[in-house]
Design an enzyme around this catalytic site. Structure first.
Site, PDB file in Angstrom:
ATOM      1  N   SER A 195     -13.777 -11.495  -4.966  1.00 56.15           N
ATOM      2  CA  SER A 195     -14.631 -10.376  -4.580  1.00 56.15           C
ATOM      3  C   SER A 195     -16.078 -10.816  -4.378  1.00 56.15           C
ATOM      4  CB  SER A 195     -14.556  -9.270  -5.642  1.00 56.15           C
ATOM      5  OG  SER A 195     -13.263  -8.722  -5.688  1.00 56.15           O
TER       6      SER A 195
ATOM      7  N   GLU B   1     -12.355  -3.018  -4.119  1.00 54.46           N
ATOM      8  CA  GLU B   1     -13.729  -3.348  -4.510  1.00 54.46           C
ATOM      9  C   GLU B   1     -14.607  -3.615  -3.297  1.00 54.46           C
ATOM     10  OE1 GLU B   1     -12.497  -5.579  -8.710  1.00 54.46           O
ATOM     11  OE2 GLU B   1     -13.331  -6.708  -7.046  1.00 54.46           O
TER      12      GLU B   1
ATOM     13  N   GLU C 178     -13.899 -14.097  -8.501  1.00 55.75           N
ATOM     14  CA  GLU C 178     -14.348 -15.051  -7.490  1.00 55.75           C
ATOM     15  C   GLU C 178     -14.035 -14.567  -6.074  1.00 55.75           C
ATOM     16  OE1 GLU C 178     -16.195 -17.790  -7.885  1.00 55.75           O
ATOM     17  OE2 GLU C 178     -16.337 -17.208  -9.982  1.00 55.75           O
TER      18      GLU C 178
ATOM     19  N   ALA D 270      -9.659 -15.000 -10.858  1.00 52.61           N
ATOM     20  CA  ALA D 270      -9.333 -14.938  -9.436  1.00 52.61           C
ATOM     21  C   ALA D 270      -9.941 -13.711  -8.789  1.00 52.61           C
ATOM     22  CB  ALA D 270      -7.812 -14.944  -9.258  1.00 52.61           C
TER      23      ALA D 270
ATOM     24  N   CYS E 127      -1.724 -13.173  -3.241  1.00 46.11           N
ATOM     25  CA  CYS E 127      -2.536 -12.708  -4.373  1.00 46.11           C
ATOM     26  C   CYS E 127      -2.063 -11.351  -4.888  1.00 46.11           C
ATOM     27  CB  CYS E 127      -3.992 -12.633  -3.947  1.00 46.11           C
ATOM     28  SG  CYS E 127      -5.091 -12.006  -5.226  1.00 46.11           S
TER      29      CYS E 127
END
Length: 396
Positions: A251, A357, A249, A246, A348
């Protein structure tokens, strides 16, 4: 009841290239129209998606169970276990317990302590990009920057052995290919093999950390306890795999989608944090999150019965004109929160890491090359996980 099939062909390459006009047309049908091809109702407005994600009368039961009828079930045991025990796929009280334990491990400062290391990794990848740029006149920011960075970051977070970090991205890409609407037999075989290999490696790493703990998330997931409770081995493995898949994908696709949107809008000046939020809103990396009705209820003004499936279309909600003025315009001054990380109990758990990030990646890229031009971009032929396979840029 209005039917969305005539407006929404999920297999059409033109739809996958730009789904937003069709999603807007479906939004005009009213709340929760049925899509017979998908076998589900569709939530496309901001309020309807919020209601679907937050309703306790809908559940996230694991519906991706494979294989298809007539294929050997045992071969898929590990793949199914990675999902059946994952935080994203379970409901209270199991979800409450898992999230409490995982949040406890995350809450030990792991994310923010990574910031200097994320900045160092980003700078190193941009050095490599600069070499490619000097040789070729442009470089692919997806392949050279957006894809490797989150994998390296998650590897640092988990304490993954450096010699084996090259295994993570192929495993992740193979597993998440199964989340699309029409995976091929080749994709199924690759996903099954990746799940088996990934799970076996995490089991070995967790057992090693139980004997020789380190300052990393795997060690804390092994050790975390709350009132005598702890993660089972299956839950720990599923958590580690989910964090990579998760997080990677979200980021990669959030950066690639957002960069193309931002450059396409003329790269308006903005502070990094709101710029990242608009990148996530304008072209959501996750487009569809499905839930199932578990008891009779009314959601978004529509009466639902147990067993009905409802697909929350996050990208459509993020372009709802009742919430966002000129929603198709890329505008980093917006203040209304997007739904790209979900809502409710399934919001999330890795959102702080993804934001870190993306903020570091965008800031480092802008420092290195204050003005960039888009040379070319190639869209992945997917819908659920929406992104670009290549985005080539050059400084101007």
């Amino acid at each position: 009841m209005a039917d969305a099939d005539g407006l929404l062909d999920l297999t059409d390459p033109a739809f996958r290239a730009d789904p937003y006009p069709a999603l807007a047309a479906v939004r005009g049908l009213g709340p929760l129209p049925r899509h017979e091809g998908l076998g589900a109702r569709l939530a496309t407005s901001y309020d309807a998606v919020q209601d679907v994600l937050r309703s306790r009368d809908l559940g996230r039961t694991y519906t991706m169970r494979v294989p298809r009828p007539g294929r050997p079930a045992g071969e898929w045991d590990t793949f199914n276990a990675l999902h059946e025990h994952a935080l994203l796929e379970v409901e209270p009280p199991t979800h409450t317990r898992l999230r409490r334990l995982v949040a406890s491990a995350f809450g030990r400062g792991h994310v923010e302590r990574l910031r200097p290391r994320v900045e160092e990794l980003a700078a190193g990848l941009l050095d490599d990009g600069a070499a490619t740029l000097a040789a070729e006149g442009s470089f692919d920011v997806v392949e050279a920057y957006a894809e490797p960075l989150p994998v390296l970051v998650v590897a640092e977070l988990l304490g993954w052995p450096e010699a084996d970090r090259h295994l993570l991205r192929p495993w992740s890409q193979a597993i998440v290919a199964m989340y699309e609407l029409d995976p091929s037999p080749e994709a199924e075989a690759a996903a099954r093999a990746a799940a088996d290999a990934f799970a076996a490696y995490v089991v070995g790493l967790a057992r090693e950390r139980s004997v020789r703990p380190a300052d990393d998330l795997v060690s804390d997931l092994v050790a975390v306890r709350d009132a005598g409770d702890r993660l089972s081995e299956a839950e720990l493995v599923a958590t580690v795999v989910l964090l990579l898949n998760a997080g990677h994908e979200a980021s990669v696709n959030g950066f690639g989608n957002g960069l193309v949107s931002w450059l396409g809008a003329g790269a308006p000046e903005a502070e990094v944090a709101p710029l990242v939020e608009e990148m996530l809103r304008h072209d959501a990396p996750l487009q569809l999150f499905e839930r199932t009705v578990v008891r009779p209820c009314t959601v978004a003004g529509v009466d639902l019965v147990p067993g009905e499936r409802v697909a929350a279309l996050l990208g459509a909600a993020n372009r709802d004109p009742l919430r966002f003025a000129e929603p198709d315009v890329f505008d980093p001054t917006r203040t209304v929160p997007h739904l790209s990380f979900g809502a409710g109990i399934h919001f999330c758990v890795g959102a702080p890491l993804a934001r870190l990030e993306l903020q570091v990646a965008v800031a480092a890229l802008r420092r290195r090359w204050p003005r960039l031009a888009l040379v070319s971009a190639t869209r992945r032929p997917t819908f659920v996980l929406r992104g670009w396979s290549e985005v080539r840029v050059r400084p101007v």
